[in-house]
Scaffold this active site. Structure first.
Site, PDB file in Angstrom:
ATOM      1  NE  ARG A  73      -3.876   2.050   2.422  1.00  0.00           N
ATOM      2  CZ  ARG A  73      -4.013   2.888   3.448  1.00  0.00           C
ATOM      3  NH1 ARG A  73      -3.263   2.754   4.531  1.00  0.00           N
ATOM      4  NH2 ARG A  73      -4.917   3.841   3.408  1.00  0.00           N
ATOM      5  CG  HIS A  77      -1.431   5.326  -0.437  1.00  0.00           C
ATOM      6  ND1 HIS A  77      -2.206   6.093   0.408  1.00  0.00           N
ATOM      7  CD2 HIS A  77      -2.207   4.267  -0.783  1.00  0.00           C
ATOM      8  CE1 HIS A  77      -3.383   5.521   0.574  1.00  0.00           C
ATOM      9  NE2 HIS A  77      -3.413   4.401  -0.139  1.00  0.00           N
ATOM     10  CG  ASN A 106      -0.943   9.106   2.449  1.00  0.00           C
ATOM     11  OD1 ASN A 106      -1.460   8.118   1.931  1.00  0.00           O
ATOM     12  ND2 ASN A 106      -0.361  10.065   1.734  1.00  0.00           N
ATOM     13  CG  HIS A 206      -8.021  -3.904  -1.016  1.00  0.00           C
ATOM     14  ND1 HIS A 206      -9.058  -3.017  -1.220  1.00  0.00           N
ATOM     15  CD2 HIS A 206      -6.956  -3.137  -0.637  1.00  0.00           C
ATOM     16  CE1 HIS A 206      -8.646  -1.779  -0.979  1.00  0.00           C
ATOM     17  NE2 HIS A 206      -7.367  -1.832  -0.630  1.00  0.00           N
TER      18      HIS A 206
END
Length: 334
Positions: A73, A77, A106, A206
């Site tokens: 992740r 990001h 974040n 996910h």
């Protein structure tokens, strides 16, 4: 004959997987960095870099398996905001600079920064003189996490550079949000040159990881069909309690069951479940569920493509000595 960078990258992942397969997560094993240090004279500089990063990621996942999902992740990001430039790693400078770390998508959510810092330091210790950017470390850490959690290793191109700035607002506007409908998600991915199919493939990340209570207990973020199954007694303090897995079946393994959950209307996030709301994306969900090998191949291809997203035009670039701050002059003086 010397290995190419691609072969070296794949070799390291396979080596890590072999060690991981032989290790019991509840028993102590000799740290990979000890093994590498004993054989450092046999390693090329590039292989040394790959080994240093891989050893740190391996140890982090051994301590907490969830960290693998967090590193994947973290890379996403970073790349989705102005390209893969390690902008997300820069600390704020109070009164002078506000970076991406504290932007709402974040802040108190993205994690794994310390693993990247440890990898940078291990490269300095084990591979003297090696020049590797923090952006490259993010890419390697994500790849190694995928492989160590059960996915397929894939080659990672090195040579990225680190930006001397970051984009607080960009994190708000460019990153997909858990409340985004399908049209908004498609627009955000299209802006990065990613197709609907590649979007569905990347959503497969996910299959590992967890949502925090503050996310899952916001009705805008959650698949309504899951609401009755959630315990929303969120603590006042912002910590990691009441975590809920994205994948109900195998939340700690990188596999196809995320898609199986979507087909059964058991996706956790609103943004996940809406993938079944259109034939164009729902058909891809079903294809990946029926053919896990296809998912793994296309996920890797999408990660590779995302990892090539360039920094914004005109941004000053460097190889940071410390990942959380720029070299030399402060950001405010640039």
């Amino acid at each position: 004959m010397a290995f190419s960078a691609t072969n070296l990258s794949l070799a390291l992942s396979l080596m890590a997987l072999i060690v991981l397969a032989k290790a019991d997560f509840n028993e102590k094993v000799e740290p990979i960095n000890n093994i590498l240090e004993k054989n450092s004279e046999m390693l090329t500089q590039e292989f040394c870099i790959l080994g240093a990063v891989g050893s740190v990621v391996f140890e982090a996942i051994m301590r907490e398996r969830r960290m693998g999902a967090s590193l994947i992740r973290l890379f996403f990001h970073d790349c989705f905001v102005d390209g893969c430039d390690a902008g997300i790693l820069l600390n704020d400078i109070p009164g002078r600079f506000q970076g991406e770390k504290t932007s709402p998508p974040n802040n108190n959510s993205v994690r794994g920064y310390e693993v990247i810092d440890q990898a940078k330091q291990r490269i300095k210790t084990m591979c003297p003189g090696a020049a590797v950017s923090c952006a490259d470390i993010l890419a390697l850490a994500a790849r190694d996490s995928v492989a160590m959690l059960g996915g397929m290793p894939y080659p990672v191109r090195l040579g990225r550079r680190d930006a001397r700035t970051a984009n607080f607002t960009g994190a708000l506007t460019q990153l997909p949000a858990p409340f985004d409908n399908l049209s908004v998600q498609l627009t955000k991915f299209s802006a990065k040159g990613m197709s609907a199919r590649e979007m569905v493939a990347l959503a497969g990340a996910h299959t590992v990881g967890f949502a925090r209570c503050v996310t899952m207990c916001d009705d805008n973020n959650i698949n309504p069909a899951r609401k009755s199954t959630l315990n929303c007694g969120c603590p006042v303090s912002n910590n990691n309690t009441n975590l809920v897995p994205f994948d109900l079946t195998t939340p700690q393994f990188f596999d196809k069951f995320y898609y199986d959950n979507l087909i059964r209307n058991r996706g956790l996030l609103f943004s996940d479940q809406v993938l079944m709301g259109s034939t164009s994306t729902g058909d891809v969900v079903r294809a990946y569920n029926n053919n896990p090998a296809l998912f793994l191949r296309e996920f890797n291809a999408a990660m590779t493509k995302m990892g090539d997203l360039p920094p914004s035009r005109g941004v000053q670039l460097e190889i940071r000595d410390v990942c959380s701050r720029v070299n030399g002059n402060s950001i405010a003086e640039m």
